[in-house]
Design an enzyme around this catalytic site. Structure first.
Site, PDB file in Angstrom:
ATOM      1  CB  THR A  12      -0.911   0.041   1.244  1.00  0.00           C
ATOM      2  OG1 THR A  12      -2.019   0.879   0.950  1.00  0.00           O
ATOM      3  CG2 THR A  12      -0.223   0.555   2.471  1.00  0.00           C
ATOM      4  CB  ALA A 168      -0.201   4.534  -8.556  1.00  0.00           C
ATOM      5  CB  CYS A 171       4.766   0.818  -5.903  1.00  0.00           C
ATOM      6  SG  CYS A 171       4.472  -0.470  -4.673  1.00  0.00           S
ATOM      7  CB  THR A 174       0.948   1.698  -4.995  1.00  0.00           C
ATOM      8  OG1 THR A 174       1.757   1.376  -3.862  1.00  0.00           O
ATOM      9  CG2 THR A 174       0.280   3.040  -4.772  1.00  0.00           C
TER      10      THR A 174
END
Length: 185
Positions: A12, A168, A171, A174
């Site tokens: 996250t 985002a 990763c 994410t």
């Protein structure tokens, strides 16, 4: 499957940005188990109001563990109204010394609009030096991106959203489905 072989919940990204008299905490919505996305719309940023005192909290790690910690934080805030720093330190002390809490695997970013802290299971309560902090698998990407934008005319929310978009893109744990909460002192 033995516990050591379990792939575990991954990833996250949560970011906290303090700028222009407000704090924004933003988090993505992806929950992954191993290499599989389980959910893309999780809410990992919450507004708490213990005793009428507003706090925004974001969490990375095990959801059940994070909710346990958020409940404990609310209790600490009710015992020390308006004192986020004290409540955070008390939570961190309990987390480090309580045998049950020691097993919890999560990290928190919390803010009352004036202060912003990262709380860890190692007993740390960290206040960021540059008014930005991030946790989770994409935290370093979001942190670097946000630090690069802090001197720009962007608002705290724009910095947080743009940094999360960069995280985002990099990763795999994410996503771009954000929950964003703003709080002012």
């Amino acid at each position: 499957m033995a516990r050591d072989e379990f792939p575990g919940w991954h990833g996250t990204t949560i970011i906290g940005v303090k700028k222009g008299g407000e704090v924004v905490i933003a988090g993505d919505g992806q929950v992954s188990l191993g290499q599989t996305v389980i959910k893309g719309t999780a809410r990992k940023v919450r507004r708490l109001s213990p005793g009428g005192f507003d706090v925004v909290a974001g969490f990375a790690g095990s959801t059940a563990d994070a909710f346990t910690l958020l409940e404990r934080l609310e209790a600490k805030l009710e015992a020390t109204p308006g004192q986020l720093a004290r409540a955070s330190v008390e939570l961190a002390k309990d987390w480090r010394t309580d045998k049950y809490l020691q097993k919890l695997e999560a990290m928190l970013i919390v803010s009352d609009g004036k202060d912003i802290f990262v709380i860890t299971g190692a007993g740390d309560v960290l206040e960021p030096e540059h008014d930005v902090t991030a946790i989770g698998s994409g935290g370093n990407y979001a942190l670097a991106a946000a630090r690069g934008m802090m001197d720009s005319p962007r608002s705290a929310e724009e910095v947080a959203r743009d940094a999360m978009a960069i995280a985002a893109d990099i990763c795999v744990y994410t996503n771009g489905n954000l929950t964003v909460e703003t709080i002012s002192a």
